[in-house]
Every structure is written in C-alpha cells, then in structure tokens.
Design a protein around this motif. Structure first.
Motif, short mmCIF file in Angstrom:
data_model
loop_
_atom_site.label_atom_id
_atom_site.label_comp_id
_atom_site.label_asym_id
_atom_site.label_seq_id
_atom_site.Cartn_x
_atom_site.Cartn_y
_atom_site.Cartn_z
N ASN A 150 0.83 -1.12 0.18
CA ASN A 150 0.12 0.03 0.23
C ASN A 150 0.97 1.23 -0.02
N MET A 151 2.20 1.21 0.51
CA MET A 151 2.97 2.34 0.44
C MET A 151 3.35 2.73 -0.79
N PHE A 152 3.35 1.77 -1.76
CA PHE A 152 3.57 1.85 -3.22
C PHE A 152 2.30 2.32 -4.11
N VAL A 153 1.15 1.84 -3.91
CA VAL A 153 0.13 1.82 -4.87
C VAL A 153 -0.77 3.14 -4.33
N ILE A 154 -1.01 3.50 -3.16
CA ILE A 154 -1.65 4.60 -2.77
C ILE A 154 -1.10 6.00 -3.04
#
Length: 256
Positions: free
Chosen positions: A196-200
C-alpha cells in the motif's frame, strides 16, 4: 531459523537497517508495479483469471528480499516477534526495529512510486493509471474492521512464506516456499502495508486521493499485519513448539 533470523535483524548496524529497508520497500513495489503492468490491459472478460496472472508475478518482490537481501516490515513482524517470545530480543528492540523498517520501507516504496510510476509514467497513463486508481481506491474505501481483517489474512500468508523460506536449503526451494503464499494473498486481495506504500502514493502522485486517505488506511493495515504475523504465525508456532524452540535457542546461545 526464524528465532535466529529475528535476532540478527535487531542487531544489524543502523545504516544497514536503512539501506536494506529501502530495498525491501522498493522490491515489494517493483513486484506490485509488475502486477499492474501485466494485468491492466488484459480483457475485462478474463475476470478473476487476470487477477491470478497479476498475483503470479507479484512474488518477485519477496523473492528479491529473501534471496538477494532486504528488510521487510511484514516479515519482521513474524521473525522479530518470535525472537522476542524466545527472549532473544526485548520489546524495546522490537519496536525500534519495526519503526525504522517502516520508515525505510516507506522511502523505498515512495521512490518506486515517484521515479518509476510517476516520472517514468508507468502508472500515470491509459489502463495502467486506471488499474492504479482502482487498486488504491479499493484499499482506501475499506472500512476499518475490513482493513484490519484483510491485513491479518495478508500477513498470516506472508509470515508463512518467510517461515517456510527459512526452512529451504537452496534458492529453488525458497522460490517455491515464497511463491504460493504470496500469490495466494494477492489473488485473494488482502491488504499489505508495504504494498500500500506504493500503490496509494502512486495514485496520489497521479492526482487522485490525498495523504490523509493514505495514513488513515495505514493505521488499520499496520495493526492487522502486526496481528497476522506476530499472533497467527509467531505466537501460534511458539506455543505449539515452545519447548523444542526454547531448547534450540538455548543450545545456540551456549554454542556462542
């Protein structure tokens, strides 16, 4: 092996923690980026099969971490926890390790999201943007209880992947140990705090959502991942095998 690995993690030099944590966040993000690039332009009619194809390539991230080298928060939630249960690590060391690995994983994930996703335009155009937005939105819109439960399922499987990889004696064995559980959590759609640290942020860099949305999601996914790794893997196996694990841990200390 898990106890020994968790003990080593808390005694890494601080620069190594930051550098390996950066790699961990970056490698998981590269796996997610690969997932998006594979799935985004597939026909809608393929349905869940396209999700399986994305899930099949995502595990490259954890393979890079466990074979090439890297530190990942969700793996440490299992390994450092069982080392703590074995009294090889104290609570302060566990918290310190989780804190700095969280920070360094976040930096690594942001680097991939901004440099490759945004500047290289790999998540900002056409179907790749649509997929990035849809993925981020699904995570952000999950209610707190759903996010926590989803994250528990995620790190139950990730913790098992790391646990089994410690038992593999060669690279091929490690790849098999990693691939099946990681493929499963991605195909199911569980929430992973580092993914989630990447996609959001990738969606935020493209002009969608905001950092408040991200950090609200982060809180509940972090909690769920911590429960999944430390309770459903570490605590259960520790309670099941504590006598054998304690004897093994004691013999290793005497051997040193």
């Amino acid at each position: 092996m898990a106890i020994e690995a968790g003990t080593k993690k808390v005694h890494l030099p601080f620069p190594s923690v930051l550098l390996l944590g950066f790699l961990g966040g970056a490698f998981i993000s590269i796996g997610y980026l690969l997932d998006i690039r594979v799935v985004a332009s597939l026909p809608h009619e393929w349905g869940s099969f396209s999700a399986f194809l994305g899930a099949a390539v995502f595990p490259v991230g954890l393979m890079l971490i466990l074979i090439a080298g890297g530190e990942l928060l969700t793996g440490n939630m299992m390994a450092v926890s069982i080392a703590c249960l074995a009294k090889r690590v104290n609570i302060a060391q566990l918290i310190k390790n989780w804190f700095w690995i969280t920070i360094s994983n976040f930096i690594g994930a942001l680097f991939v999201a901004y440099c490759f996703g945004h500047l290289a335009e790999l998540t900002t155009t056409g179907p790749y943007l649509d997929k990035t937005i849809a993925s981020a939105q699904a995570k952000i819109e999950a209610n707190p209880l759903a996010a926590i439960c989803s994250a528990i399922g995620c790190n139950w499987l990730v913790g098992l992947a790391v646990w089994m990889s410690y038992g593999a004696e060669d690279i091929g064995g490690k790849i098999l140990a990693i691939w099946f559980p990681i493929m499963a959590f991605v195909a199911i759609g569980f929430q992973h705090v580092v993914a989630n640290m990447f996609v959001i942020p990738a969606a935020i860099f493209a002009g969608y959502f905001n950092w408040g949305d991200y950090f609200y999601n982060f809180i509940f996914v972090f909690i769920g991942n911590a429960i999944g790794g430390s309770v459903f893997v570490s605590a259960i196996y520790w309670l099941s095998y504590r006598r054998e694990l304690a004897l093994d841990s004691h013999s290793q200390i005497k051997g040193h």
